[in-house]
Design a protein around this motif. Structure first.
Motif, mmCIF file in Angstrom:
data_model
loop_
_atom_site.group_PDB
_atom_site.id
_atom_site.type_symbol
_atom_site.label_atom_id
_atom_site.label_comp_id
_atom_site.label_asym_id
_atom_site.label_seq_id
_atom_site.Cartn_x
_atom_site.Cartn_y
_atom_site.Cartn_z
ATOM 1 N N GLY A 1 16.122 8.044 5.437
ATOM 2 C CA GLY A 1 15.410 7.573 6.620
ATOM 3 C C GLY A 1 13.922 7.774 6.533
ATOM 4 N N ALA A 2 13.426 8.290 5.421
ATOM 5 C CA ALA A 2 11.996 8.549 5.260
ATOM 6 C C ALA A 2 11.320 7.401 4.533
ATOM 7 N N GLY A 3 10.114 7.059 4.971
ATOM 8 C CA GLY A 3 9.351 6.020 4.311
ATOM 9 C C GLY A 3 8.590 6.566 3.113
ATOM 10 N N HIS A 4 8.292 5.695 2.162
ATOM 11 C CA HIS A 4 7.593 6.103 0.941
ATOM 12 C C HIS A 4 6.756 4.941 0.417
ATOM 13 N N ASP A 5 5.766 5.262 -0.420
ATOM 14 C CA ASP A 5 4.992 4.216 -1.071
ATOM 15 C C ASP A 5 5.889 3.288 -1.886
ATOM 16 N N ALA A 6 6.937 3.848 -2.496
ATOM 17 C CA ALA A 6 7.866 3.015 -3.267
ATOM 18 C C ALA A 6 8.493 1.945 -2.390
ATOM 19 N N GLY A 7 8.745 2.274 -1.146
ATOM 20 C CA GLY A 7 9.293 1.291 -0.227
ATOM 21 C C GLY A 7 8.307 0.183 0.087
ATOM 22 N N ILE A 8 7.044 0.548 0.283
ATOM 23 C CA ILE A 8 6.017 -0.455 0.553
ATOM 24 C C ILE A 8 5.871 -1.405 -0.635
ATOM 25 N N LEU A 9 5.856 -0.853 -1.833
ATOM 26 C CA LEU A 9 5.628 -1.663 -3.032
ATOM 27 C C LEU A 9 6.837 -2.488 -3.440
ATOM 28 N N CYS B 1 1.224 5.252 4.742
ATOM 29 C CA CYS B 1 1.119 4.465 3.500
ATOM 30 C C CYS B 1 -0.049 3.487 3.518
ATOM 31 N N VAL B 2 -1.199 3.941 3.965
ATOM 32 C CA VAL B 2 -2.356 3.053 4.071
ATOM 33 C C VAL B 2 -2.772 2.541 2.692
ATOM 34 N N GLY B 3 -2.844 3.419 1.694
ATOM 35 C CA GLY B 3 -3.278 3.009 0.360
ATOM 36 C C GLY B 3 -2.384 1.957 -0.255
ATOM 37 N N SER B 4 -1.076 2.175 -0.192
ATOM 38 C CA SER B 4 -0.150 1.200 -0.785
ATOM 39 C C SER B 4 -0.021 -0.052 0.081
ATOM 40 N N ARG B 5 -0.108 0.090 1.399
ATOM 41 C CA ARG B 5 -0.057 -1.090 2.275
ATOM 42 C C ARG B 5 -1.241 -2.024 2.002
ATOM 43 N N GLY C 1 -3.300 7.029 -1.647
ATOM 44 C CA GLY C 1 -4.042 7.651 -0.563
ATOM 45 C C GLY C 1 -3.380 7.482 0.788
ATOM 46 N N ASP C 2 -3.528 8.508 1.625
ATOM 47 C CA ASP C 2 -3.123 8.468 3.037
ATOM 48 C C ASP C 2 -1.696 7.968 3.229
ATOM 49 N N ALA D 1 -2.976 -2.262 -0.807
ATOM 50 C CA ALA D 1 -2.802 -2.859 -2.131
ATOM 51 C C ALA D 1 -1.801 -4.004 -2.100
ATOM 52 N N ALA D 2 -0.730 -3.833 -1.322
ATOM 53 C CA ALA D 2 0.327 -4.839 -1.265
ATOM 54 C C ALA D 2 0.049 -5.944 -0.258
ATOM 55 N N GLY D 3 -1.073 -5.870 0.435
ATOM 56 C CA GLY D 3 -1.405 -6.893 1.416
ATOM 57 C C GLY D 3 -0.612 -6.789 2.699
ATOM 58 N N GLN D 4 0.009 -5.635 2.950
ATOM 59 C CA GLN D 4 0.773 -5.436 4.177
ATOM 60 C C GLN D 4 -0.082 -4.870 5.309
ATOM 61 N N LEU D 5 -1.345 -4.577 4.997
ATOM 62 C CA LEU D 5 -2.321 -4.130 5.993
ATOM 63 C C LEU D 5 -3.602 -4.899 5.717
ATOM 64 N N THR D 6 -4.070 -5.678 6.682
ATOM 65 C CA THR D 6 -5.266 -6.476 6.472
ATOM 66 C C THR D 6 -6.512 -5.600 6.555
ATOM 67 N N VAL D 7 -7.597 -6.109 6.016
ATOM 68 C CA VAL D 7 -8.859 -5.383 6.076
ATOM 69 C C VAL D 7 -9.265 -5.172 7.535
ATOM 70 N N GLU D 8 -9.075 -6.189 8.353
ATOM 71 C CA GLU D 8 -9.444 -6.084 9.761
ATOM 72 C C GLU D 8 -8.628 -5.006 10.454
ATOM 73 N N GLN D 9 -7.341 -4.971 10.189
ATOM 74 C CA GLN D 9 -6.494 -3.934 10.786
ATOM 75 C C GLN D 9 -6.910 -2.545 10.314
ATOM 76 N N ALA D 10 -7.199 -2.423 9.027
ATOM 77 C CA ALA D 10 -7.599 -1.125 8.487
ATOM 78 C C ALA D 10 -8.899 -0.654 9.098
#
Length: 404
Positions: free
Chosen positions: A349-357, A124-128, A113-114, A130-139
């Motif tokens: 140079g493009a970001g992707h969910d694969a990069g986050i994970l 990459c909100v959905g994968s971030r 998602g997103d 899931a991977a703990g790279q975005l906290t609940v508070e930040q989201a």
């Protein structure tokens, strides 16, 4: 599948797509994904962060092979960025079943998602999550242009935002993630190859520049009496181009907000967002530091205050070398006979969910040729025979990973 997706979220005037997170178009895409899973007898699952999963085999068995991408878009984006990876994943599964492949590992197809961050400003909100790279508070603090928060948007779409957060148990089930994506450049077109393998994602980030001046009348205020933040912003845009060109990087001011935003008013605030990317961290730091230094000099010269805030950042992502090499080995073989096929390996140079994970599980990417080299635009394109080549390559890779 492709023809079913094409009309969803397409704007009649621009011809581009507006599939933003937790909107009606997003809901239609999600319904399409669920239907594709159910039509194939796959176990459909929606995780705590709104990511969709379609499972073949027992997810709890672990060491699963996962493929997929995303279905949302940037404002007036193209048809291929994201959807090609999801459609190709279902098509690759169909191909493997047609071959009579016997799976020895669980297989899943995912729609994150997103991914584009078009609505809330963070990619990459959905994968971030899931991977703990975005906290609940930040989201929970994420807000769209209309002041709607992410929790409010999720609730309006029928989802529970209180459930979002890190999902280590789910990620622990995954042994490899392979994402297919249309190339967002012309490297494959120039080399004459239909499919390539990703080597790394450049480090990249987004910085917000707030230039604060003084609102005043555009017709009665002398030029020498003005504190016009638009001047400082305009000069900073040119500085970003100059710094990027000198460093061999890229830098873009692609979004701007102006207050009070009147034709006959000198602005009090000009807020611009810088996107910058480079092949390595030192180069990126040089570019951003140079842009900020120039911006502060311009602001001081015009009596303008400046705040610079880094809103997001992703360090360089080196895809798992063993998995990348396995993809190259599989794609270099036909009927188990080594053909010596050269499979180009590309940086992006493009970001992707694969990069986050990639920080949590082994990840890899396949690229499909884009002859226009254009992305995030209705002009984005991939020929049907190249798309088919991508499906075949993905099927070969999944067979090599999940059917041994």
């Amino acid at each position: 599948m492709w023809s079913e997706l094409l009309p969803i979220g397409r704007h009649p005037d621009s011809g581009g797509y507006r599939r933003f997170a937790w909107t009606g178009a997003d809901a239609e895409c999600r319904a399409w994904f669920k239907a594709q899973a159910e039509n194939r007898g796959l176990a459909y699952e929606l995780d705590r962060n709104g990511n969709q999963w379609a499972w073949l085999g027992d997810p709890a068995a672990g060491d699963a092979v996962v493929t997929g991408s995303h279905l949302d878009s940037v404002p007036d984006g193209g048809a291929f960025d994201g959807p090609l990876g999801v459609v190709s994943s279902f098509a690759a599964l169909d191909e493997l079943r047609g071959r009579g492949a016997e799976f020895t590992r669980p297989l899943a197809i995912v729609n994150f998602g997103d991914e584009e961050g078009a609505r809330f400003g963070l990619a990459c909100v959905g994968s971030r999550l899931a991977a703990g790279q975005l906290t609940v508070e930040q989201a929970h603090r994420l807000t769209d242009g209309d002041g709607v928060t992410l929790p409010q948007a999720m609730a309006a779409a029928g989802y529970d935002a209180d459930a979002i957060g890190p999902d280590p148990e789910r990620l622990a089930r995954i042994g490899a993630f392979v994402e297919l994506h249309v190339e967002q450049g012309r490297a494959l077109d120039l080399s004459g190859d239909r499919v390539g393998i990703a080597s790394a994602i450049w480090p990249h980030g987004r910085w917000r520049f707030d230039f604060r001046g003084e609102a005043n009348h555009a017709g009665t205020t002398r030029l020498v009496d003005r504190r016009d933040p638009m001047l400082s912003y305009a000069e900073t845009v040119l500085a970003a181009r100059r710094e990027a060109q000198l460093a061999g990087a890229v830098a873009t001011f692609g979004k701007i907000a102006v207050e009070p935003n009147g034709v006959n008013a000198i602005p009090s605030l000009v807020r611009g967002w810088l996107d910058s990317r480079a092949a390595d961290q030192d180069t990126l730091d040089t570019v951003v530091t140079g842009v900020e230094k120039a911006a502060r000099e311009y602001a001081e010269a015009h009596g303008v205050d400046l705040d610079v805030v880094r809103e997001s950042f992703t360090p360089v992502v080196e895809f798992d070398h063993a998995l990348r090499d396995e993809l190259a080995r599989v794609l270099g073989k036909t009927n188990d006979q080594d053909t010596g096929l050269r499979v180009p390996v590309l940086g992006t140079g493009a970001g992707h969910d694969a990069g986050i994970l990639s920080g949590s599980i082994p990840t890899a990417m396949l690229f499909v040729r884009n002859p226009t080299g254009v992305s995030h635009s209705p002009a984005e394109f991939a020929a049907e025979d190249d798309c088919v080549a991508g499906v075949t390559a993905l099927a070969d890779v999944l067979e090599g990973l999940a059917c041994r």
